[in-house]
Every structure is written in C-alpha cells, then in structure tokens.
Write an enzyme that holds these catalytic residues in place. Structure first.
Site, PDB file in Angstrom:
ATOM      1  N   GLU A 121       0.845  -1.202   0.000  1.00  0.00           N
ATOM      2  CA  GLU A 121       0.000   0.000   0.000  1.00  0.00           C
ATOM      3  C   GLU A 121       0.874   1.244   0.000  1.00  0.00           C
ATOM      4  O   GLU A 121       1.898   1.265   0.663  1.00  0.00           O
ATOM      5  CB  GLU A 121      -0.846   0.076   1.291  1.00  0.00           C
ATOM      6  CG  GLU A 121      -1.500  -1.194   1.655  1.00  0.00           C
ATOM      7  CD  GLU A 121      -2.176  -1.162   3.025  1.00  0.00           C
ATOM      8  OE1 GLU A 121      -2.018  -0.184   3.786  1.00  0.00           O
ATOM      9  OE2 GLU A 121      -2.872  -2.134   3.321  1.00  0.00           O
ATOM     10  N   LYS A 123       2.251   4.593   1.320  1.00  0.00           N
ATOM     11  CA  LYS A 123       2.276   5.167   2.673  1.00  0.00           C
ATOM     12  C   LYS A 123       1.907   6.635   2.524  1.00  0.00           C
ATOM     13  O   LYS A 123       2.692   7.441   2.028  1.00  0.00           O
ATOM     14  CB  LYS A 123       3.667   5.002   3.288  1.00  0.00           C
ATOM     15  CG  LYS A 123       3.737   5.418   4.739  1.00  0.00           C
ATOM     16  CD  LYS A 123       5.053   4.955   5.353  1.00  0.00           C
ATOM     17  CE  LYS A 123       5.117   5.260   6.825  1.00  0.00           C
ATOM     18  NZ  LYS A 123       5.110   6.699   7.126  1.00  0.00           N
ATOM     19  N   ASP A 125       1.162  10.433   3.282  1.00  0.00           N
ATOM     20  CA  ASP A 125       1.868  11.375   4.140  1.00  0.00           C
ATOM     21  C   ASP A 125       0.868  12.348   4.744  1.00  0.00           C
ATOM     22  O   ASP A 125       0.635  13.427   4.227  1.00  0.00           O
ATOM     23  CB  ASP A 125       2.915  12.110   3.306  1.00  0.00           C
ATOM     24  CG  ASP A 125       4.009  12.679   4.178  1.00  0.00           C
ATOM     25  OD1 ASP A 125       3.969  12.434   5.403  1.00  0.00           O
ATOM     26  OD2 ASP A 125       4.894  13.365   3.641  1.00  0.00           O
ATOM     27  N   TYR A 233      -6.804   2.221   6.482  1.00  0.00           N
ATOM     28  CA  TYR A 233      -5.776   1.219   6.212  1.00  0.00           C
ATOM     29  C   TYR A 233      -5.728   0.057   7.209  1.00  0.00           C
ATOM     30  O   TYR A 233      -4.952  -0.865   7.018  1.00  0.00           O
ATOM     31  CB  TYR A 233      -4.398   1.835   6.022  1.00  0.00           C
ATOM     32  CG  TYR A 233      -3.870   2.680   7.172  1.00  0.00           C
ATOM     33  CD1 TYR A 233      -3.659   2.143   8.432  1.00  0.00           C
ATOM     34  CD2 TYR A 233      -3.544   4.015   6.966  1.00  0.00           C
ATOM     35  CE1 TYR A 233      -3.168   2.909   9.471  1.00  0.00           C
ATOM     36  CE2 TYR A 233      -3.046   4.796   7.995  1.00  0.00           C
ATOM     37  CZ  TYR A 233      -2.868   4.228   9.238  1.00  0.00           C
ATOM     38  OH  TYR A 233      -2.373   4.989  10.261  1.00  0.00           O
ATOM     39  N   LYS A 322      10.779   3.483   2.796  1.00  0.00           N
ATOM     40  CA  LYS A 322      10.640   4.916   2.605  1.00  0.00           C
ATOM     41  C   LYS A 322      11.180   5.378   1.246  1.00  0.00           C
ATOM     42  O   LYS A 322      12.198   4.882   0.780  1.00  0.00           O
ATOM     43  CB  LYS A 322      11.399   5.664   3.714  1.00  0.00           C
ATOM     44  CG  LYS A 322      10.881   5.385   5.112  1.00  0.00           C
ATOM     45  CD  LYS A 322       9.489   5.928   5.335  1.00  0.00           C
ATOM     46  CE  LYS A 322       9.476   7.363   5.754  1.00  0.00           C
ATOM     47  NZ  LYS A 322       9.689   7.682   7.120  1.00  0.00           N
ATOM     48  N   CYS A 423      25.638  42.183 -19.890  1.00  0.00           N
ATOM     49  CA  CYS A 423      26.064  40.788 -19.797  1.00  0.00           C
ATOM     50  C   CYS A 423      27.226  40.653 -18.803  1.00  0.00           C
ATOM     51  O   CYS A 423      28.254  41.324 -18.960  1.00  0.00           O
ATOM     52  CB  CYS A 423      26.491  40.258 -21.165  1.00  0.00           C
ATOM     53  SG  CYS A 423      27.178  38.585 -21.054  1.00  0.00           S
ATOM     54  N   CYS A 426      30.477  39.379 -21.098  1.00  0.00           N
ATOM     55  CA  CYS A 426      31.101  40.200 -22.146  1.00  0.00           C
ATOM     56  C   CYS A 426      30.719  41.667 -22.064  1.00  0.00           C
ATOM     57  O   CYS A 426      31.227  42.483 -22.823  1.00  0.00           O
ATOM     58  CB  CYS A 426      30.769  39.638 -23.523  1.00  0.00           C
ATOM     59  SG  CYS A 426      29.029  39.837 -23.960  1.00  0.00           S
ATOM     60  N   CYS A 441      21.643  38.143 -23.679  1.00  0.00           N
ATOM     61  CA  CYS A 441      22.840  38.907 -24.019  1.00  0.00           C
ATOM     62  C   CYS A 441      22.858  39.066 -25.528  1.00  0.00           C
ATOM     63  O   CYS A 441      22.642  38.104 -26.270  1.00  0.00           O
ATOM     64  CB  CYS A 441      24.081  38.144 -23.554  1.00  0.00           C
ATOM     65  SG  CYS A 441      25.593  38.700 -24.360  1.00  0.00           S
ATOM     66  N   CYS A 447      30.491  36.994 -27.179  1.00  0.00           N
ATOM     67  CA  CYS A 447      30.382  36.684 -25.749  1.00  0.00           C
ATOM     68  C   CYS A 447      31.045  35.341 -25.459  1.00  0.00           C
ATOM     69  O   CYS A 447      30.665  34.312 -26.038  1.00  0.00           O
ATOM     70  CB  CYS A 447      28.909  36.655 -25.351  1.00  0.00           C
ATOM     71  SG  CYS A 447      28.647  36.144 -23.642  1.00  0.00           S
TER      72      CYS A 447
HETATM   73  S1  IVH Z   1      -0.256   0.677   8.949  1.00  0.00           S
HETATM   74  C1  IVH Z   1       0.694  -1.323  12.807  1.00  0.00           C
HETATM   75  N1  IVH Z   1      -0.663   1.582   6.525  1.00  0.00           N
HETATM   76  O1  IVH Z   1       2.540   5.572   8.720  1.00  0.00           O
HETATM   77  C2  IVH Z   1       0.567  -0.685  11.486  1.00  0.00           C
HETATM   78  N2  IVH Z   1       0.257   3.059   8.139  1.00  0.00           N
HETATM   79  O2  IVH Z   1       4.595   4.600  11.293  1.00  0.00           O
HETATM   80  C3  IVH Z   1       0.269   0.747  11.601  1.00  0.00           C
HETATM   81  N3  IVH Z   1       0.669   5.326   7.326  1.00  0.00           N
HETATM   82  O3  IVH Z   1       1.639   7.188  11.372  1.00  0.00           O
HETATM   83  C4  IVH Z   1       0.169   1.536  10.400  1.00  0.00           C
HETATM   84  N4  IVH Z   1      -0.065   4.990   5.277  1.00  0.00           N
HETATM   85  O4  IVH Z   1      -0.410   6.757   9.960  1.00  0.00           O
HETATM   86  C5  IVH Z   1      -0.224   1.861   7.763  1.00  0.00           C
HETATM   87  N5  IVH Z   1      -1.101   2.292   4.334  1.00  0.00           N
HETATM   88  C6  IVH Z   1      -0.669   2.552   5.577  1.00  0.00           C
HETATM   89  C7  IVH Z   1      -0.185   3.825   5.935  1.00  0.00           C
HETATM   90  C8  IVH Z   1       0.272   4.037   7.244  1.00  0.00           C
HETATM   91  C9  IVH Z   1       0.446   5.873   6.127  1.00  0.00           C
HETATM   92  C10 IVH Z   1       1.252   6.033   8.493  1.00  0.00           C
HETATM   93  C11 IVH Z   1       0.548   5.784   9.791  1.00  0.00           C
HETATM   94  C12 IVH Z   1       1.612   5.911  10.836  1.00  0.00           C
HETATM   95  C13 IVH Z   1       2.872   5.689  10.080  1.00  0.00           C
HETATM   96  C14 IVH Z   1       3.503   4.388  10.510  1.00  0.00           C
END
Ligand code: IVH
Length: 686
Positions: A121, A123, A125, A233, A322, A423, A426, A441, A447
């Site tokens: 999935e 992650k 932000d 999630y 990450k 310039c 030159c 220029c 130049c």
């Molecule tokens: S699972 C035990 N799935 O990432 C599992 N976390 O350090 C707990 N986050 O602050 C999280 N997308 O909010 C999971 N698809 C995703 C996520 C996700 C973002 C964030 C979560 C947490 C940090 C995990």
C-alpha cells in the site's frame, strides 16, 4: 404536543431519514468510489432541505446527519482519549536488501519457507486517525498521540466528507474502530495556500503540515473549509460480528461499509514482487493526486500476523519502505546568472547543500525574473527545495521571513536579488523578450559564455558526438584562447591539449583522434550542431531531408522554408538570419577547409511518408530493438518521436515494465501498442 404536530414530526422524521440515507450514499459515491451520481447543486439542495427539517424539529438532529459536516461549536481544549488497542508505528527499510531481510526474518520466525502473501500500500503522508463506530454510527475520532493516548477530534473528523458518519450495509461489528490517514490532496493544498496568500496569511509548508494544522483547529468550522480526505488502512478494536481472516479481505469490507481505501493497494506473493511494486510506485509517485512518502508492506493473513506479534512499538508483520524525501528546507546563499548558448540569462540559486529526492542539491534553477518575483525570493531566505524524480531541483516556496523564535522576532537580513543590466561575461547590452520574460545577451559569439556553450553543443552526442571533449575541457580551451570557434577544434594539436589541467599525453592524442573521426558527419547532425535557434534534432532532420544539401538550405528564401512541414515563421526567420550572418558563413567555410564533411542526401517528400504528421512516444524496455533504433525507424517513416505523452500523441509503444507514461496514455485514451504490434508495423512498413 398536539396530534397534528406529532403527525408533522412523523412525516418530517421519515423524510429526514430518507434524505440522510440519500446524502450519505451520494457522498460515498463521490468521495470513496470517485463516481459522482448527482451534481453538486442537487446535493446542496437535498442538504438544505435536511437542514430546514432539522431546524424545524430539533429532535431530529442526529450524530450521523450529513448536516453535521459543516462544523460545530468551538472547543476550548481537546479531551484526552485512551486507545483500547495501542496505535503502533512501523519499522523502516531504506533499500531493497533491507526489504529482503524483512522476509528472511519472517521465514525464520514462522519456521516455514512457504511463500508469503503480502499487501502493498502507498504510505500516505498525512496524520493517523482512529474512528470509533457503535452500531455503525461514528461516535469518536481521535489522533494517534503517543500511541496510547490521543486527542478527541470528533467534531473535526465529522467535517471530512470521505469519513462515513453512518456505515453502509449491515454486516459490520457492533463495536468497530477503523484506522487510517487523514491527508490533504495536492490540489487542495495549492488551493488553501493560494487563499492564505490572498488574505496575507502565512502559507503551509507542505500538505502534511496543512492536514495536521487543519485537524488541530478547536473550531471545526475551519476544518470544514479544508478539503481533507481520509483513507482507511486497518482496524483497531472490533467486537462482535464476523471479520475475514486476511487484511486484504478486511479492506474490501471497509470499502463496502463506506470508507475510501487506496486504489493502488495490491496483494502480491513474495518479497521480489514487493520490490517491483516499489519501483512501479516510485515512477507513479510524482503524478499522484496526493503525497506519499513510501510503501507499507503487510503480511496478509491475520493468523500469521498473530504468530509474528510485535517488537517494541511496531508489528513484526509490517514494514515501511521509505522514498527519499522530495522536499527539504535550506538557505539561499546567492544567485548567479548563467548565459546559455543563445544568450538567454538564467538565474541559478546557490544553496546551502541539502539532501533531497535522494541526492545532495546545492543549485536550483530560478528560470527567469518573473519566477523570482512570483516566489518573492530574496538573498538569505529560507526556502523549500523540491526535487521529484529526475526533475531539475526547484525552489518550491520561500519560508516566512519574520519567524518568531523563542518569543523574539528574528531580524530580517534578507537582500534583494539584483538582475544584471549588461552581460556579466562580455558586457554587451541585454534585451528582454516581451512574451517569455527572458533576458538575453546581445553579444552573440563575441560573448565568451555563448561561445563556450556553442562549442559544447557542437561537440555533444546528438551533434558531432566528439568523444572525450567534455564541458570542462572546452571551458579551458576557450579561456586559454586556444579556440574561438567550432572550426578551430580541428586544428588543435596534441601538445596544446596536453598542457591543459588534468590532461595526460595519452588522453590528448586520443582526443585529437576523436576530433579527426568526427570530421565525417551527416547533414542532419551538422545542421543540429550549428546551433541555429529553435532548430532541434527533429527540425534539423526535417530540413536536411527536405533540402538535401547545405547549399540548398542556405539559398532557401522564406517562402521555401515555410513550405517545409513544421517550419513556421519563427523557425524560418531564425534559419534565414543564421545563414545571412557573415560570421556564420565564415565558420561554415572554415569547417569545410578543416575537412569536415556532410554528404548531400536524396531529398524526400516527408509529407508523403506513411506516418507523416503523427507523434509517437516510446516507453518501457523493448526486447528486440533499442529505444534509439525504434526512434530512428519511426522517424524514417515520417513520425515525430516525443519524450512525453500528451493529448497530441498519436500512439504510445509500451515495452516491458512501462510506468507513468502508460498510465497517462490510458487516461488520455491515447492508442497504446505493445512491442509485438510495433515490430509488425515496422516490418509491414519496411
Ligand atoms: S499501517 C501497525 N498503513 O505511517 C501498522 N500506516 O509509522 C500501523 N501510514 O503514522 C500503520 N499509510 O499513519 C499503515 N497504508 C498505511 C499507511 C500508514 C500511512 C502512516 C501511519 C503511521 C505511520 C507508521
């Protein structure tokens, strides 16, 4: 209450219930399924009717009413909330091998080598949230806090349209805690920052800060104005009811109960498929509607998750891989002005080095004066640098100058950025083009900077392709006045080159040899190498094919030039000016004298070629031919080959592991061909 008003209440209550159901359903279709069923206007009409009923009959107000999404009375403080099941964090993996180690640990712990099913999935932000439902009604929203105790933000989460106030269907557990991420899509971030700037307020640094700031509002009416989203999630507490035995199936349930789940979520088997998923998402990342900072991998089966358990405050069954951060803040130390081959002056920001997007960045382009003005940039400013994918680093925005630090207002030491009036190399006069905001220029090849750039271009791979003649060597040759024009390259001697910095005798002889080899070139390459403005590789080829010889092109009147496909008045004017310049004529004569050769070619009617007027794009890996071979063959058939997909693209050839270009082509409904079809087309045409 009179019988009559009881009747009215009954009717109103029924109507309100129907309206709530309708509104919840439309809201779900719009936010979670991305498939709107009614117009915004129709939705508002229904919502207003419900508001009227609820204000006429206050007993009808309920926690799950869509009218609650606009916000409620401001709080003085957020109350603390204990998490029944702690909200954990995730361990990180920073490269493919750390991900492989993760799988190795799983096999060891489970004492089983069978392939493991994972869910991958994005992650997101944003900010983690816990949502508690009793009998399908949202009763509490809380932040993660320290994982054990968070803050009660129920009023704020109610305003978020993708959070169901009442669950859909009936098969959900009576007590259900859903966890997910609240985030601000990029478009929403741009919008609220534009609004903040218009009101003279401080803009947010990034979408995550904006989401966090929006949730921290004690007045939920403010939160209601922010276009936040929530993507589910996982589950926290669940009591009663039957749940599936895997994460992926549970996510399917969450979707059916009305939650937004991530559409890019995928079930895979084995860690190599997880590695491939990361690569695919890394390509898609820049084009997504929201920020992601990595990929989360989870063991799919709950039985395995249970066996694996937890270590410290993270589950053993999940890991986050990450991405390198795409934005970082640093300081603007200076602005220098670079002069390009055509004299265009580009301001370049010199930055305190900062690690961003996986590399250390110390320069960023500022494009032109308008861009500096738009950013409101001054020397000494703290700035946010952005580098996404292979994109050239940019300054995304300036951080507020008067930042209160430890209760004091720090002094503003910033200084204005002064653009040159002549310039810097030159001293020639500068010209500012009206439409493009570009300073240029006027010195031409007088130049030194333009001369260097012209020679670099002449020697570059798609021009005369002189191996070993790098930019640094050209800078030195021009500075030492060993060469002044491209023609001078051909009379360079080994002894002269050997005197340059870091140039051994052997490399000097090699370079003289490769300059000699480059003498035998082609008409399209030479035309491109001359560096005529607006004549890129493709136009050079078209001109060469049309006229067949340099003499014919030199003699061509405007009318003849305009008859060439894709040559408009601007290109025609630049070509005409180039060849009528006596300095350029002298350079061409010297090239001939130096023995440079570009044989004439048989002119072809490019308009009559089978793919004339078409724009093709190649992407992914082709097994039977290289990308440049594919390009050459397409061009021979009259097609233009572009590097990016747009609405103008005729066809995309998608090889193995095609990524974002394929996605874009599909979304624009551009024709897509696989390698087999492409090869068949080339064979058929040849
Ligand atoms: S699972 C035990 N799935 O990432 C599992 N976390 O350090 C707990 N986050 O602050 C999280 N997308 O909010 C999971 N698809 C995703 C996520 C996700 C973002 C964030 C979560 C947490 C940090 C995990």
């Amino acid at each position: 209450m009179s019988e009559q008003s009881n009747l009215a209440l009954d009717e109103a209550s029924q109507e309100a219930a129907t309206l709530r159901e309708q509104l919840n359903h439309y809201n779900y279709s719009y936010h979670s399924l991305d498939a709107p069923q009614v117009s915004d206007g129709q939705y508002d009409l229904l919502l207003r009717r419900l508001e009227t009923l609820e204000s006429q009959f206050p007993t009808l107000c309920s926690a799950d009413s869509p009218t609650r999404r606009v916000g409620s009375a401001p709080l003085t403080v957020f109350e603390a909330v204990e998490h029944a099941v702690p909200m954990l964090s995730l361990a990180n993996a920073f490269d493919d091998d750390e991900l492989r180690d993760f799988e190795r640990r799983l096999h060891a712990r489970l004492d089983d080598d069978s392939a493991i099913a994972f869910v991958c999935e994005p992650k997101l932000d944003g900010v983690a949230v816990s949502l508690l439902y009793h009998d399908g009604i949202l009763v509490q929203g809380a932040t993660r806090g320290d994982g054990f105790q968070g803050e009660n933000i129920t009023a704020n989460v109610r305003t978020i349209a993708s959070i169901p106030l009442k669950l859909l269907g009936e098969d959900f557990p009576p007590v259900l805690e859903v966890r997910g991420e609240i985030y601000l899509p990029r478009a929403g971030f741009e919008r609220i920052n534009a609004e903040a700037l218009a009101k003279g307020e401080k803009p947010f640094v990034n979408p995550r800060n904006a989401a966090a700031g929006s949730l921290r509002q004690l007045d939920s009416h403010i939160t209601a104005t922010r276009p936040l989203e929530m993507c589910a999630y996982s589950l926290g507490l669940a009591e009663g009811g039957n749940l599936p035995d895997s994460h992926l199936a549970t996510m399917g349930c969450l979707k059916s109960w009305g939650f937004l789940t991530n559409s890019l979520m995928a079930g895979v088997t084995g860690i190599e498929a997880c590695v491939a998923y990361y690569q695919r998402l890394a390509e898609l990342r820049g084009g997504l509607a929201y920020d992601i900072d990595g990929i989360v991998y989870k063991v799919d089966r709950f039985a395995l998750q249970e066996t694996l358990g937890f270590v410290a405050r993270a589950p053993r069954w999940a890991i986050a891989r990450k991405f390198p951060a795409e934005e970082a803040s640093t300081r603007l130390l200076d602005v220098e002005f670079q002069i390009g081959r055509t004299g265009a002056i580009t301001p370049v920001a010199r930055l305190e080095p900062v690690f961003v997007g996986g590399v250390t960045v110390s320069n960023a382009t500022l494009h032109n004066e308008d861009e500096v003005e738009r950013l409101g940039l001054r020397l000494g400013d703290s700035v946010v640098v952005r580098r996404a994918g292979d994109v050239i680093p940019q300054i995304a925005r300036v951080l507020p100058r008067f930042e209160a630090s430890a209760g004091e207002i720090s002094e503003d030491n910033s200084q204005a950025i002064v653009f040159p009036t002549s310039c810097p190399v030159c001293g020639s006069a500068l010209q500012r083009s009206e439409e493009q905001a570009v300073l240029r220029c006027t010195g031409g090849l007088v130049c030194g900077a333009q001369r260097k750039e012209a020679i670099k271009h002449f020697a570059s791979r798609k021009a005369l392709d002189i191996e070993g003649l790098g930019d640094k060597i050209i800078d030195q040759l021009v500075d030492a006045e060993l060469i002044a024009t491209v023609a001078d390259l051909f009379s360079l001697r080994v002894e002269q080159l050997a005197e340059l910095e870091r140039m051994a005798d052997k490399s000097a002889s090699k370079l003289v040899a490769s300059i000699a080899t480059a003498r035998a070139t082609t008409l399209p390459r030479l035309l491109f190498a001359l560096g005529i403005r607006e004549v890129g590789e493709t136009t050079a080829k078209v001109l060469a094919c049309h006229f067949g010889s340099l003499e014919k092109l030199q003699e061509a009147e405007a009318e003849a030039l305009l008859a060439v496909p894709d040559v408009g008045p601007v290109v025609a004017a630049f070509v005409g000016q180039f060849f009528s310049n006596s300095h350029h004529q002298a350079i061409i004569a010297s090239l001939r004298e130096a023995g440079v050769e570009w044989p004439d070619i048989e002119p072809v009617d490019t308009q009559a070629l089978p793919l004339a007027g078409q724009v093709w794009v190649l992407t992914g890996t082709l097994a039977s031919l290289s990308r440049s071979q594919g390009k050459a063959q397409l061009e021979a058939l009259g097609a233009k080959v572009s590097g990016s997909v747009s609405a103008k693209t005729t066809c995309l050839v998608a090889g193995e592991s095609a990524g974002s270009k394929l996605t874009k082509a599909r979304s624009l409904e551009v024709k897509v061909m696989d390698e087999a079809e492409f090869v068949a087309l080339l064979q058929g045409a040849g």
